[in-house]
Every structure is written in C-alpha cells, then in structure tokens.
Motif scaffolding. Structure first.
Motif, PDB file in Angstrom:
ATOM      1  N   THR A 277     -38.784 -29.550   6.064  1.00  0.00           N
ATOM      2  CA  THR A 277     -39.078 -28.697   7.301  1.00  0.00           C
ATOM      3  C   THR A 277     -40.395 -27.894   7.095  1.00  0.00           C
ATOM      4  O   THR A 277     -41.083 -27.543   7.970  1.00  0.00           O
ATOM      5  CB  THR A 277     -37.927 -27.354   7.530  1.00  0.00           C
ATOM      6  OG1 THR A 277     -36.858 -28.023   7.512  1.00  0.00           O
ATOM      7  CG2 THR A 277     -38.200 -26.814   8.470  1.00  0.00           C
ATOM      8  N   ASP A 278     -40.846 -27.676   5.665  1.00  0.00           N
ATOM      9  CA  ASP A 278     -41.992 -27.058   5.440  1.00  0.00           C
ATOM     10  C   ASP A 278     -43.282 -27.719   6.002  1.00  0.00           C
ATOM     11  O   ASP A 278     -44.210 -27.082   6.519  1.00  0.00           O
ATOM     12  CB  ASP A 278     -41.850 -26.851   4.057  1.00  0.00           C
ATOM     13  CG  ASP A 278     -40.804 -25.760   3.497  1.00  0.00           C
ATOM     14  OD1 ASP A 278     -40.875 -24.543   3.768  1.00  0.00           O
ATOM     15  OD2 ASP A 278     -39.821 -26.499   3.184  1.00  0.00           O
ATOM     16  N   PRO A 279     -43.297 -29.221   5.484  1.00  0.00           N
ATOM     17  CA  PRO A 279     -44.544 -29.790   5.989  1.00  0.00           C
ATOM     18  C   PRO A 279     -44.587 -30.046   7.372  1.00  0.00           C
ATOM     19  O   PRO A 279     -45.618 -30.102   8.123  1.00  0.00           O
ATOM     20  CB  PRO A 279     -44.795 -31.258   5.114  1.00  0.00           C
ATOM     21  CG  PRO A 279     -43.199 -31.301   4.763  1.00  0.00           C
ATOM     22  CD  PRO A 279     -42.679 -29.907   4.440  1.00  0.00           C
ATOM     23  N   LEU A 280     -43.266 -30.160   8.095  1.00  0.00           N
ATOM     24  CA  LEU A 280     -43.157 -30.257   9.555  1.00  0.00           C
ATOM     25  C   LEU A 280     -43.854 -28.999  10.106  1.00  0.00           C
ATOM     26  O   LEU A 280     -44.497 -29.317  11.180  1.00  0.00           O
ATOM     27  CB  LEU A 280     -41.682 -30.464  10.012  1.00  0.00           C
ATOM     28  CG  LEU A 280     -41.427 -31.047  11.130  1.00  0.00           C
ATOM     29  CD1 LEU A 280     -40.063 -31.715  11.334  1.00  0.00           C
ATOM     30  CD2 LEU A 280     -41.336 -29.522  12.179  1.00  0.00           C
TER      31      LEU A 280
ATOM     32  N   SER B 126     -33.932 -27.279  18.570  1.00  0.00           N
ATOM     33  CA  SER B 126     -34.976 -28.003  17.702  1.00  0.00           C
ATOM     34  C   SER B 126     -35.895 -27.077  17.203  1.00  0.00           C
ATOM     35  O   SER B 126     -36.723 -26.459  18.134  1.00  0.00           O
ATOM     36  CB  SER B 126     -35.597 -29.245  18.442  1.00  0.00           C
ATOM     37  OG  SER B 126     -36.533 -29.844  17.493  1.00  0.00           O
ATOM     38  N   ALA B 127     -36.191 -26.719  16.008  1.00  0.00           N
ATOM     39  CA  ALA B 127     -37.075 -25.985  15.477  1.00  0.00           C
ATOM     40  C   ALA B 127     -38.588 -26.489  15.555  1.00  0.00           C
ATOM     41  O   ALA B 127     -39.348 -25.696  16.143  1.00  0.00           O
ATOM     42  CB  ALA B 127     -37.026 -25.690  13.942  1.00  0.00           C
ATOM     43  N   SER B 128     -38.532 -27.917  15.499  1.00  0.00           N
ATOM     44  CA  SER B 128     -40.061 -28.389  15.517  1.00  0.00           C
ATOM     45  C   SER B 128     -40.414 -28.373  17.025  1.00  0.00           C
ATOM     46  O   SER B 128     -41.600 -28.239  17.478  1.00  0.00           O
ATOM     47  CB  SER B 128     -40.003 -30.075  14.915  1.00  0.00           C
ATOM     48  OG  SER B 128     -38.934 -30.637  15.660  1.00  0.00           O
ATOM     49  N   ALA B 129     -39.492 -28.689  18.033  1.00  0.00           N
ATOM     50  CA  ALA B 129     -39.859 -28.738  19.534  1.00  0.00           C
ATOM     51  C   ALA B 129     -40.359 -27.228  19.864  1.00  0.00           C
ATOM     52  O   ALA B 129     -41.081 -26.998  20.579  1.00  0.00           O
ATOM     53  CB  ALA B 129     -38.489 -29.077  20.088  1.00  0.00           C
ATOM     54  N   LYS B 130     -39.589 -26.333  19.458  1.00  0.00           N
ATOM     55  CA  LYS B 130     -39.841 -24.802  19.896  1.00  0.00           C
ATOM     56  C   LYS B 130     -41.191 -24.473  19.304  1.00  0.00           C
ATOM     57  O   LYS B 130     -41.979 -23.923  19.983  1.00  0.00           O
ATOM     58  CB  LYS B 130     -38.671 -23.685  19.380  1.00  0.00           C
ATOM     59  CG  LYS B 130     -37.490 -23.957  20.121  1.00  0.00           C
ATOM     60  CD  LYS B 130     -36.573 -22.534  19.779  1.00  0.00           C
ATOM     61  CE  LYS B 130     -36.282 -22.648  18.234  1.00  0.00           C
ATOM     62  NZ  LYS B 130     -35.262 -23.762  17.923  1.00  0.00           N
TER      63      LYS B 130
END
Length: 520
Positions: free
Chosen positions: A199-202, A417-421
C-alpha cells in the motif's frame, strides 16, 4: 449449530436497518471504479475545453531550482478538444499507462508477496503466532496480527478473521468477538503497520504524480508515512483491544452450548517449512545488512554514503520488499513440499499476478484521468484557486485537517478502493495542501487515517459479505446490520483516536517518515 446471540442483539440490528438500507441503495447505484474514471476523464475533456475558451488561468509562486527562491508562474487551461489535444490523448494512451507511478512498484512487490501467499507461508506463520499467544494477550495479538497482515494483501481477510473466531472459541470466548477483533485490525487498521507494504508505494506513487502537478521534480517515497504508521499500529491495537473486551464482547453475551473447535496445529511439513523460512530470511537479512551497514556499502549513496534520502537503498525499497517475502516464501515452499521444481515457482508467481487483472484494468483508466488532469492544468488551477480560497477564509491548521479526514472517511463509505479514491482525490488535494504549506506526505497520512476507519462499517467493502458469512457460522441470524452494529464502536473510536494522534504529530511537528516533515 449456529445459535442466535441475544434478544438485545436482534433489537440493535433492527435499529440500524434504515440507515444501512439507505447506504446500500446509494452504494449499489454507483458505477464500478473503472467507469468512474472513464466518466471523470470525459468531464475533464469537456471542462478543459470550456476553461481554455474562457481563458482561465492562475498565477502562483513556484520554487526556482536554478536560481533559488521562487518565481511567479502563470498557468493556463489547455483544451483536449483541439487537434493537438486529440492527438495527445491517442498518442500517449500507452505511455500514460506504463509510466503510471504505482504500476511497477505494486506489481514488483506483489511478486514477493504472491510467492509467500501461494506457498502457504503467510497462512502458516499467522496460525503459528496466534496459537502461541497467552490467553490474557489474545485480543491484542489478534488485532495486532490483523494490522500486520495487511502487508500481505488479502491474506488477513481470508485466514486471520475466521481463525480469530476459532481462537476465541477455544478460549471459551464469543467467536463473533474474535471475528470483530480480527476484522478491526485487518480492515480498520489497514493503513497502520510496522513494515513497509504494498500500500505504501502504491499511495506514494499516486501522491508523487499529484505533487508533480505543482513541483515536477517531487518524489513521495514508500517510507513517507513510516514513523507515523509504526506508532499508529500500537494505537489501533490498544483501541481495538479496549473496544473488543469492554464494549463488543460484553454486548454479545455468553456463547453457550456450542462445542469448542480445535485449532488445527501445524503439520510436520509446515513446521519444517517455517524453520527453513526463518533460515532463508536471516540469510537474506544478512546480505542486505552487508550492503547497507558498512560505510562504503553498495546500497549507500556512493558520494555522501547516506542510507536515507535519494540513495540506492531507498530507490531499491520495492524489490527489497518483494525479496523480503519471496525468499522465506520460497524456502518454506521447498521445505514443506509445496515447491518441487522451478515450474512450481513460476506457477505460484503466475497465480499471484493473475489476481492483479482487475487492478491493471483500473490502473489503465486511472492513468488516463491523472494524465489528462495534469496535461490540461486543471489540477494546478483547482489547487491554486482552492488554496487561495482557503487562505482568504483563514481555514487552516487543525480544523482544515479534521475536515479533510472526515471527508475521506465519508467518501470511503461509498467507494471501497483506497487507490481509486486517492487517484481521484490526490490531484486536487495534494497540490492544494502544498499551496498552504503542507507536504504531500502529510496530506497522504491524513487521507490514510480517514480512509481506514470506515472500512469496517460499509457494506460496499469488497470483503464485507465474506465476513458476514464467517459470522453466520456462529449466529444464523447474522446480517449486515449485525456486523455494522458490532463494528461501529471500532470505527468511531479509531477515527477519534487516530485523528487525535495526527493532531499531536502536527502540534509537535514530528517527522512522518525518514527525512519527511509536515510542512513544506
């Protein structure tokens, strides 16, 4: 046999039904994140043309890397509906995708994590740790392992949550309390960890793309929030333990007349696998330390000999994370008999990459949206005007941060989705907060606090239905309302406690990660 809990529990479920039905109806009407990015891209195309025709522009002070200080910069809106704009969209579609910052880092990290998952190493390690826990520490360890398990993608949801029920039941405690404790750690504490995970690098990659709308040379490292996340791990563990022992389990009552279930012990092969995994990890750790600890270490900066900063070690953090899981995972698989040839390794890696198909589709469209947002200068214009508006209203500091955290927590109820948000929010809020003096790393930390806390109370979270099915094994009347009412205390206290921790960090101006501060 599954049994109802108490009449009180049933009444609570009815009380929350109306609100939950409203949330579910609203959530079901929302399109898939992929479709959201397509819609947003179309909006950017249209708005860019309207703004360009209207001559929209902004002026702001930008850092002058050559001469030092700042220089006045003028940015104008660029239309994507001109011949040049249309050519841009067609000719850059592939490079927008392949150069999207999170893509490579997540895929490389998942190679290692996938190996550890596919060989069974992570599952065996979680079981071994939980089964070795003293009774008085069981709640804290279940919550803690839930937090730590999020480094390995979805392993915690699939392995630790049902295991939490079995562990609690074996100690004569309510199994739903075990599910709640594990779920709170795995999902509610999603952004906390002692280690750097995928999650951190994403998120760091997305933050980098957003920060470059204001400062083209800015980089947000995977370790950007590491110090804050370490302390957050202990905070969430403490709060999760308190809520489980003092609020959730007492309200559930006593779970009677159910035969205790034995937790399956580790097999001979699994024990051997874990032994060799530890040996493999120690060898890997020694090799890394040999390249970092010596003053002239290979992974230190060749001129300054620093470890932290723009150094080979920090630039190598993603492959190091991958090897951190790959080496012990491979050693476990070989010793346990799950890997018999190099074909098994290739198949394991292929399966782990196969799970990334949905992510790749999402990334393609997210990358186009972010690229369009940057090319049209709409992100910069919104950020500057937003920052100017905030400055005129005087809304800064703690009130601004709290409102941003609450906004993130609210949006998370409808978009899981955390990345989508973050891919949607970062291009607006990272430059905006940079404009009023906050680093992208601090904005990212505030987002992660709000984004994690409401994971456990939204039916739109991808694993929510799975958790309900786990709970139904012990209470056949369990539904969404049951789980929501059980998890609401965690969500509320996580949000309050975690926000307070961030405010304390802000007040003391503590570093968020290695070499990373709160203010620009």
């Amino acid at each position: 046999m599954a049994r109802p809990i108490t009449e009180t529990k049933k009444d609570k479920k009815k009380g929350t039904g109306g609100f939950l039905n409203w949330v579910e109806r609203v959530g079901n009407k929302m399109p898939h994140p992929m479709a959201i990015f397509i819609i947003l891209s179309i909006i950017v195309i249209i708005v860019s043309d309207l703004c360009a025709r209207a001559g929209v522009n902004v002026q702001y002070d930008m850092l002058d890397k050559v001469n030092g200080g700042t220089k006045l910069t003028t940015v104008e809106a660029v239309s994507l509906l001109t011949p040049d704009g249309i050519r841009y969209m067609f000719t850059t579609a592939v490079t927008n995708f392949t150069s999207f910052a999170p893509l490579g880092t997540v895929l490389v990290a998942m190679l290692g994590v996938g190996m550890a998952e596919e060989t069974g190493f992570i599952q065996a390690l979680l079981r071994k740790t939980v089964m070795s826990t003293p009774k008085q520490l069981i709640t804290a360890i279940v919550v803690f392992l839930g937090i730590m398990s999020n480094i390995a993608s979805d392993a915690g949801y699939i392995v630790l949550i049902p295991l939490g029920a079995l562990v609690f039941l074996s100690f004569g405690r309510h199994p739903l309390a075990g599910i709640a404790a594990a779920f709170a750690g795995v999902s509610g504490g999603f952004s906390a960890n002692l280690l750097i995970g995928t999650t951190d690098p994403l998120l760091g990659g997305i933050s980098t793309e957003a920060a470059r709308l204001m400062n083209p040379g800015y980089d947000v490292a995977a370790t950007a929030n590491w110090y804050f996340m370490i302390v957050s791990t202990f905070l969430i563990t403490i709060i999760g333990t308190f809520v489980t022992d003092r609020i959730v389990e007492p309200r559930l009552g006593v779970y009677k007349d159910a035969p205790a279930e034995d937790i399956l012990g580790l097999t001979k092969e699994e024990k051997k696998g874990l032994k060799y995994a530890v040996i493999g990890f120690l060898i890997f750790l020694i090799v890394i330390l040999a390249m970092v600890v010596p003053y002239n270490g290979i992974l230190r900066h060749p001129e300054t000999h620093k470890i932290i900063g723009k150094t080979p070690f920090m630039d190598s953090i993603v492959p190091i994370i991958a090897l951190f899981f790959f080496v012990p995972g491979a050693c476990y698989g070989i010793a346990a008999g799950n890997i018999k040839s190099n074909k098994d390794i290739a198949n394991a890696l292929g399966k782990s990459m196969g799970k990334m198909g949905g992510y790749l589709v999402l990334v393609f469209f997210a990358a186009q949206f972010v690229a369009y947002f940057g090319h049209t200068n709409l992100g910069t214009i919104l950020a500057v005007k937003g920052a100017q508006f905030l400055e005129t209203t005087g809304l800064t500091g703690i009130p601004l941060i709290i409102l941003f955290i609450l906004l993130c927590a609210f949006i998370n109820l409808f978009m899981g989705s955390a990345s989508a948000k973050w891919a949607i929010m970062a291009p607006v809020f990272v430059p905006m907060f940079m404009g009023i003096g906050f680093t992208p790393e601090f904005t990212q930390a505030a987002f992660r606090v709000g984004d994690s806390c409401t994971n456990i109370i939204t039916p739109l979270m991808s694993y929510f239905a799975l958790i309900v099915s786990f709970a139904e094994k012990y209470d056949e009347d369990t539904g969404i309302g049951t789980l929501i009412s059980m998890m609401l205390p965690y969500s509320a206290l996580f949000l309050i406690g975690w926000s307070a921790l961030l405010m304390l960090w802000y007040g003391l101006n503590l570093p968020l990660g290695p070499g990373i501060g709160i203010f620009m």
